[in-house]
Design an enzyme around this catalytic site. Structure first.
Site, PDB file in Angstrom:
ATOM      1  N   MET A  72       0.814  -1.141   0.011  1.00 21.60           N
ATOM      2  CA  MET A  72       0.123  -0.141   0.001  1.00 21.60           C
ATOM      3  C   MET A  72       0.726   1.382  -0.227  1.00 21.60           C
ATOM      4  O   MET A  72       0.569   2.255  -0.723  1.00 21.60           O
ATOM      5  CB  MET A  72      -0.923  -0.054   1.139  1.00 21.60           C
ATOM      6  CG  MET A  72      -2.014   1.128   0.995  1.00 21.60           C
ATOM      7  SD  MET A  72      -3.336   1.187   2.393  1.00 21.60           S
ATOM      8  CE  MET A  72      -2.016   1.639   3.692  1.00 21.60           C
ATOM      9  N   ALA A  73       1.845   1.292   0.943  1.00 17.78           N
ATOM     10  CA  ALA A  73       2.677   2.428   0.943  1.00 17.78           C
ATOM     11  C   ALA A  73       3.243   2.939  -0.394  1.00 17.78           C
ATOM     12  O   ALA A  73       3.220   3.963  -0.927  1.00 17.78           O
ATOM     13  CB  ALA A  73       3.902   2.514   1.916  1.00 17.78           C
ATOM     14  N   ASP A  74       3.595   1.538  -0.990  1.00 16.86           N
ATOM     15  CA  ASP A  74       4.453   2.086  -2.468  1.00 16.86           C
ATOM     16  C   ASP A  74       3.251   2.539  -3.624  1.00 16.86           C
ATOM     17  O   ASP A  74       3.604   3.270  -4.248  1.00 16.86           O
ATOM     18  CB  ASP A  74       5.016   0.705  -3.018  1.00 16.86           C
ATOM     19  CG  ASP A  74       5.927   0.146  -2.080  1.00 16.86           C
ATOM     20  OD1 ASP A  74       7.253   0.495  -2.660  1.00 16.86           O
ATOM     21  OD2 ASP A  74       6.024  -0.239  -1.009  1.00 16.86           O
ATOM     22  N   MET A  75       2.176   1.750  -3.377  1.00 18.84           N
ATOM     23  CA  MET A  75       1.220   2.201  -4.410  1.00 18.84           C
ATOM     24  C   MET A  75       0.617   3.621  -4.111  1.00 18.84           C
ATOM     25  O   MET A  75       0.566   4.254  -5.396  1.00 18.84           O
ATOM     26  CB  MET A  75      -0.151   1.406  -4.335  1.00 18.84           C
ATOM     27  CG  MET A  75       0.218  -0.228  -4.454  1.00 18.84           C
ATOM     28  SD  MET A  75       0.383  -0.507  -6.276  1.00 18.84           S
ATOM     29  CE  MET A  75       0.452  -2.190  -6.312  1.00 18.84           C
TER      30      MET A  75
ATOM     31  N   GLY B 144       3.320   5.708  -5.405  1.00 16.65           N
ATOM     32  CA  GLY B 144       3.432   5.741  -7.037  1.00 16.65           C
ATOM     33  C   GLY B 144       2.241   6.699  -7.581  1.00 16.65           C
ATOM     34  O   GLY B 144       2.697   7.497  -8.504  1.00 16.65           O
TER      35      GLY B 144
END
Length: 402
Positions: free
Chosen positions: A176-179, A182
């Site tokens: 989630m943090a990456d998404m 992004g």
């Protein structure tokens, strides 16, 4: 047979970002999420990969199939290049000189060690927008630390808020943090691109950490903590801001989600469950009172819903215009009438699977929609054509000099 729409790849399709070149030096999730969206809308995303192994996202497999890669690298081209070689380095520099956007997520300082820091790149291409993604940012006391999303989700307060009060903090079951980072990256590079294309400005560096975006979506928790002197405790599926709001079990073992976040909606729920007197009960008459007594309120609503099947509960509440919905598994969702009717998921042709379902282009544009131009590339699939483009450009430059 699936009822989902089957799409084909159209290599001639364009989009609103036609003519924008993106050199993607990132690995794993956040950078791939950013460039995936840009590619869907027509940008020429050239994925720089390590020869032999490629992007680490290729290793996120299911049944030995590169599921994540297929989903988040569609519409991209793969260029496997050895950056430690002089030829590889020169090819990369040539690509960067023709790009509008560069995306990277190395440990801060890595590009500088390679002689490819922002100041070096802006000499090569003054208009270049450089999106630098890292766990904790390019500066500050944590800049040198590893920055995986799991660490960010834990430290940001997300895990502390997620789960039930009598259970440990819970991490999200996805990156989630990456998404989230992004998606922030997409908005950031397009904003910077406007500065270049509309205002005639130069390129710039965008310092995007994984930490700050996820903190921003937690909402007013910092202000609330400052105001009350204490952190919000985990509340399961309840909300600390509005009630009723929860997931309720039905007689057949199914679940429904119900929310009464507006005063009028809460009052309508009381009428529907046959308890109109609750509208005048001091414990439930206002949102603040309902939040304070949410456990008691959930027992009342839950006792009503558990007597019905999921479909009966949905039909009853929907007929009264109440905000309610089913809790769906992915297996159920894939064939759901909403998903099928709006083409939320589409089936794309795939060499290994025949077709592979994945999310459609998000969001939908009326005039210049995104499109599916090519499937996710094999490692180094486009090396020959990209090298030919580089050689043609070098030849054209020589001819101009002569």
């Amino acid at each position: 047979m699936s009822k989902r729409t089957q799409k084909i790849f159209d290599p001639d399709a364009t989009g609103p970002l036609k003519g924008v070149r993106v050199v993607d030096m990132s690995r794993l999730v956040a950078g791939n999420m950013s460039t995936h969206v840009l590619a869907d809308y027509g940008a020429d995303v050239i994925k720089i990969e390590r020869p032999g192994s490629g992007d680490d996202l290729r290793n996120w497999r299911c049944e030995d199939v590169e599921i994540y890669w297929k989903t988040y690298s569609r519409n991209k081209r793969s260029f496997a290049v050895e950056l430690k070689s002089e030829e590889g380095r020169q090819n990369l520099i040539e690509l960067i000189s023709t790009a509008q956007i560069l995306v990277e997520n190395f440990v801060p300082g890595t590009l500088e060690k390679w002689g490819l820091g922002a100041s070096d790149l802006h000499i090569i291409n003054p208009k270049l927008i450089i999106l630098r993604i890292s766990g904790w940012g390019q500066d500050g006391p944590y800049s040198h630390r590893p920055g995986f999303g799991t660490l960010v989700e834990a430290m940001s307060g997300w895990a502390y808020l997620n789960g039930h009060a009598d259970k440990p903090p819970t991490l999200p079951p996805l990156a989630m943090a990456d998404m989230v980072a992004g998606l922030y990256g997409v908005g950031a590079v397009l904003t910077a691109l406007r500065v270049v294309e509309v205002e005639g400005g130069n390129g710039q560096v965008i310092d995007l950490s994984l930490f700050e975006p996820i903190l921003s979506i937690i909402g007013s928790e910092a202000a609330q903590c400052s105001l009350t002197g204490k952190a919000t405790m985990r509340a399961g599926n309840q909300s600390s801001h509005t009630a009723p709001r929860n997931i309720y079990v039905c007689a057949d073992g199914g679940y429904v989600a119900l929310s009464g976040s507006m005063q009028s909606m809460a009052m309508r729920i009381f009428d529907t469950i046959g308890r109109p007197e609750l509208k005048f009960d001091p414990k439930f008459a206002t949102n603040d009172a309902r939040v304070a007594h949410r456990d008691e309120l959930d027992k009342i609503i839950g006792a009503f819903i558990v007597k019905m099947s999921r479909e009966e509960a949905l039909a009853l509440f929907e007929a009264e215009g109440i905000t309610v919905g089913p809790v769906c598994s992915m297996a159920e969702l894939m064939e759901h009438s909403y998903v099928v009717g709006r083409e939320v998921l589409v089936d794309l042709p795939d060499a290994e699977m025949g077709t592979v379902p994945m999310h459609n282009v998000v969001p939908k544009f009326s005039g210049t929609p995104g499109a599916f131009r090519r499937p996710a590339p094999k490692l180094g699939e486009h090396n020959d054509e990209i090298i030919q483009e580089i050689r043609s450009r070098r030849l054209a430059k020589k001819e101009d000099v002569q």
